[in-house]
Design an enzyme around this catalytic site. Structure first.
Site, PDB file in Angstrom:
ATOM      1  N   ARG A  28      -1.814  -5.866  -8.500  1.00 10.30           N
ATOM      2  CA  ARG A  28      -0.549  -6.975  -8.213  1.00 10.30           C
ATOM      3  C   ARG A  28      -0.472  -8.001  -9.019  1.00 10.30           C
ATOM      4  NH1 ARG A  28      -2.609  -8.025  -2.484  1.00 10.30           N
ATOM      5  NH2 ARG A  28      -3.996  -8.392  -3.877  1.00 10.30           N
ATOM      6  N   HIS A  55       0.312  -1.118  -0.018  1.00 10.65           N
ATOM      7  CA  HIS A  55       0.111   0.158  -0.168  1.00 10.65           C
ATOM      8  C   HIS A  55       0.707   1.079  -0.197  1.00 10.65           C
ATOM      9  CE1 HIS A  55      -3.404  -2.401   2.030  1.00 10.65           C
ATOM     10  NE2 HIS A  55      -3.437  -2.321   1.247  1.00 10.65           N
ATOM     11  N   SER A  62      -2.710  -7.606   3.020  1.00 10.90           N
ATOM     12  CA  SER A  62      -2.964  -6.889   4.153  1.00 10.90           C
ATOM     13  C   SER A  62      -3.192  -9.072   4.781  1.00 10.90           C
ATOM     14  CB  SER A  62      -4.323  -6.662   4.571  1.00 10.90           C
ATOM     15  OG  SER A  62      -4.052  -5.653   4.008  1.00 10.90           O
ATOM     16  N   LYS A  90     -16.863  -7.301   5.555  1.00 13.21           N
ATOM     17  CA  LYS A  90     -15.465  -8.682   6.208  1.00 13.21           C
ATOM     18  C   LYS A  90     -15.810  -7.979   7.401  1.00 13.21           C
ATOM     19  CE  LYS A  90     -12.376  -7.592   2.393  1.00 13.21           C
ATOM     20  NZ  LYS A  90     -11.487  -6.812   1.715  1.00 13.21           N
TER      21      LYS A  90
END
Ligand code: PNS
Length: 165
Positions: free
Chosen positions: A97, A24, A135, A48
């Site tokens: 990514r 990040h 994460s 979440k």
């Protein structure tokens, strides 16, 4: 031919940031060099079950972005496009990514465009060494006592250890 001077651009970098990783941070560094203002927006109302409360996520982010004068950390609830409009942002920044990120990101970008055609999603790639970092994996590593050094800022490493111990 007359060219209109380009306007200063405010970009929103939204996410869960549960917790912020070096991936990040890499994206924040890249975004901060391109956009006049970058708002790192922590999502409040996630389905979440976050490890860190939103205030903890914001505190960690604020501690690690203080060097960038054009970066602000904020919290948002509800529709991202409503929030972006309220911040006068014209860009949403998201990291990609790997190809596996693309499908979800494309779907989200297209939905956001349908809601607000004036706001563009801009994708950037983090440095290659962060291309496998998330994460979610960092949290799993921490829970299982694995090494998170170099994956998150030292302050986050400390908070992670405290949280899972
Ligand atoms: O870091 P994440 O979890 O991938 O971030 C996802 C996030 C928070 C950016 C996304 O879920 C979001 O924008 N939520 C806000 C709700 C919204 O606007 N939904 C419609 C967009 S498709």
């Amino acid at each position: 031919m007359a060219f209109e001077a380009s306007k200063p651009v405010t970009a929103i970098y939204p996410g869960s940031f549960d917790p912020v990783t070096n991936g990040h941070l890499d994206l924040i560094a890249r975004g901060a060099t391109i956009f006049e203002k970058l708002v790192v927006a922590v999502a409040h109302n996630l389905d979440k079950d976050p490890l860190f409360h939103v205030k903890e996520r914001v505190d960690m982010l604020e501690a690690v972005v203080y060097n960038w004068k054009n970066v602000e950390v904020d919290v948002f609830e509800g529709l991202l496009m409503d929030y972006a409009r309220a911040k006068n942002a014209t860009v949403v920044l998201r990291g990609i990514r790997a190809v596996s990120d693309y499908e979800y990101e494309l779907q989200m970008a297209m939905m956001n465009r349908k809601i607000e055609p004036q706001i563009e999603t801009v994708f950037m790639m983090p440095a290659i060494q962060y291309s496998y970092l998330s994460s979610k994996l960092v949290k799993e590593l921490a829970r299982l006592g694995g090494p998170v050094k170099g994956l998150v800022p030292p302050l986050v490493e400390e908070k992670l250890r405290a949280k899972v111990s």
